[in-house]
Design a protein around this motif. Structure first.
Motif, PDB file in Angstrom:
ATOM      1  N   ASN A 119      26.068  64.994  78.185  1.00  0.00           N
ATOM      2  CA  ASN A 119      25.186  66.045  77.660  1.00  0.00           C
ATOM      3  C   ASN A 119      25.652  67.439  78.091  1.00  0.00           C
ATOM      4  OD1 ASN A 119      23.573  64.046  76.498  1.00  0.00           O
ATOM      5  ND2 ASN A 119      22.343  63.867  78.348  1.00  0.00           N
ATOM      6  N   ASN A 120      26.960  67.667  77.993  1.00  0.00           N
ATOM      7  CA  ASN A 120      27.575  68.956  78.359  1.00  0.00           C
ATOM      8  C   ASN A 120      27.405  69.322  79.824  1.00  0.00           C
ATOM      9  OD1 ASN A 120      28.558  69.458  75.733  1.00  0.00           O
ATOM     10  ND2 ASN A 120      26.542  70.186  75.117  1.00  0.00           N
ATOM     11  N   GLN A 121      27.088  68.350  80.667  1.00  0.00           N
ATOM     12  CA  GLN A 121      26.951  68.557  82.114  1.00  0.00           C
ATOM     13  C   GLN A 121      28.024  67.742  82.811  1.00  0.00           C
ATOM     14  OE1 GLN A 121      24.679  70.460  83.812  1.00  0.00           O
ATOM     15  NE2 GLN A 121      25.490  69.862  85.796  1.00  0.00           N
ATOM     16  N   VAL A 122      28.922  68.408  83.571  1.00  0.00           N
ATOM     17  CA  VAL A 122      29.967  67.700  84.299  1.00  0.00           C
ATOM     18  C   VAL A 122      29.379  67.199  85.616  1.00  0.00           C
ATOM     19  CG1 VAL A 122      32.252  67.854  85.346  1.00  0.00           C
ATOM     20  CG2 VAL A 122      31.744  69.154  83.264  1.00  0.00           C
ATOM     21  N   ASN A 123      29.423  65.884  85.807  1.00  0.00           N
ATOM     22  CA  ASN A 123      28.903  65.277  87.024  1.00  0.00           C
ATOM     23  C   ASN A 123      29.980  65.220  88.093  1.00  0.00           C
ATOM     24  OD1 ASN A 123      26.132  64.206  86.133  1.00  0.00           O
ATOM     25  ND2 ASN A 123      27.507  63.639  84.489  1.00  0.00           N
ATOM     26  N   ASP A 124      29.553  65.145  89.350  1.00  0.00           N
ATOM     27  CA  ASP A 124      30.500  65.122  90.463  1.00  0.00           C
ATOM     28  C   ASP A 124      31.286  63.819  90.517  1.00  0.00           C
ATOM     29  OD1 ASP A 124      29.805  67.666  91.328  1.00  0.00           O
ATOM     30  OD2 ASP A 124      28.166  66.899  92.571  1.00  0.00           O
ATOM     31  N   THR A 125      30.653  62.706  90.127  1.00  0.00           N
ATOM     32  CA  THR A 125      31.316  61.408  90.233  1.00  0.00           C
ATOM     33  C   THR A 125      31.205  60.633  88.925  1.00  0.00           C
ATOM     34  OG1 THR A 125      29.334  60.253  90.996  1.00  0.00           O
ATOM     35  CG2 THR A 125      30.732  61.269  92.697  1.00  0.00           C
ATOM     36  N   PHE A 126      32.107  59.662  88.771  1.00  0.00           N
ATOM     37  CA  PHE A 126      32.046  58.770  87.620  1.00  0.00           C
ATOM     38  C   PHE A 126      30.787  57.912  87.686  1.00  0.00           C
ATOM     39  CE2 PHE A 126      36.633  59.527  88.087  1.00  0.00           C
ATOM     40  CZ  PHE A 126      36.889  60.047  86.831  1.00  0.00           C
ATOM     41  N   LYS A 127      30.389  57.535  88.907  1.00  0.00           N
ATOM     42  CA  LYS A 127      29.193  56.708  89.089  1.00  0.00           C
ATOM     43  C   LYS A 127      27.958  57.423  88.552  1.00  0.00           C
ATOM     44  CE  LYS A 127      26.566  54.144  92.526  1.00  0.00           C
ATOM     45  NZ  LYS A 127      26.471  53.722  93.932  1.00  0.00           N
ATOM     46  N   GLU A 128      27.816  58.708  88.852  1.00  0.00           N
ATOM     47  CA  GLU A 128      26.676  59.479  88.345  1.00  0.00           C
ATOM     48  C   GLU A 128      26.670  59.498  86.822  1.00  0.00           C
ATOM     49  OE1 GLU A 128      26.912  63.381  90.011  1.00  0.00           O
ATOM     50  OE2 GLU A 128      26.370  62.720  92.025  1.00  0.00           O
ATOM     51  N   ALA A 129      27.837  59.703  86.228  1.00  0.00           N
ATOM     52  CA  ALA A 129      27.939  59.742  84.766  1.00  0.00           C
ATOM     53  C   ALA A 129      27.546  58.394  84.172  1.00  0.00           C
ATOM     54  CB  ALA A 129      29.354  60.125  84.350  1.00  0.00           C
ATOM     55  N   CYS A 130      27.997  57.316  84.787  1.00  0.00           N
ATOM     56  CA  CYS A 130      27.662  55.979  84.295  1.00  0.00           C
ATOM     57  C   CYS A 130      26.170  55.694  84.427  1.00  0.00           C
ATOM     58  CB  CYS A 130      28.462  54.920  85.051  1.00  0.00           C
ATOM     59  SG  CYS A 130      30.211  54.896  84.618  1.00  0.00           S
ATOM     60  N   GLN A 131      25.557  56.129  85.525  1.00  0.00           N
ATOM     61  CA  GLN A 131      24.119  55.919  85.699  1.00  0.00           C
ATOM     62  C   GLN A 131      23.335  56.683  84.643  1.00  0.00           C
ATOM     63  OE1 GLN A 131      23.932  57.048  89.855  1.00  0.00           O
ATOM     64  NE2 GLN A 131      23.543  54.922  90.449  1.00  0.00           N
ATOM     65  N   ILE A 132      23.716  57.899  84.342  1.00  0.00           N
ATOM     66  CA  ILE A 132      23.029  58.699  83.327  1.00  0.00           C
ATOM     67  C   ILE A 132      23.170  58.044  81.957  1.00  0.00           C
ATOM     68  CG2 ILE A 132      23.045  60.908  82.101  1.00  0.00           C
ATOM     69  CD1 ILE A 132      23.913  62.168  84.816  1.00  0.00           C
TER      70      ILE A 132
END
Length: 52
Positions: free
Chosen positions: A16-29
Motif C-alpha cells: 500500500n505504498n508503504q515500505v516496511n522495515d522487514t519482509f516479515k512485516e510485509a508478509c503479515q500485512i
C-alpha cells in the motif's frame, strides 16, 4: 494480495505504498503470516501429554 512488476527487494517490502522495515512485516500485512501462538500452544500441549 498479488505482487507484480517487482524489480527490487524494496518492492517486496512495499505494501500500500508503504515500505516496511522487514519482509516479515510485509508478509503479515498481506495476510501471508500469522503469529506463532498457535504453534507454541500445540507444542506446550504436546509437552504436557508427553506424546510423540
Amino acid at each position: 494480495m498479488q505482487v507484480t512488476k517487482v524489480t527490487s527487494f524494496q518492492d517486496l517490502r512495499t505494501v500500500n505504498n508503504q515500505v516496511n522495515d522487514t519482509f516479515k512485516e510485509a508478509c503479515q500485512i498481506r495476510g501471508l503470516l500469522d503469529d506463532d501462538q498457535e504453534w507454541l500452544q500445540c507444542l506446550h500441549k504436546g509437552a504436557i501429554m508427553q506424546t510423540g
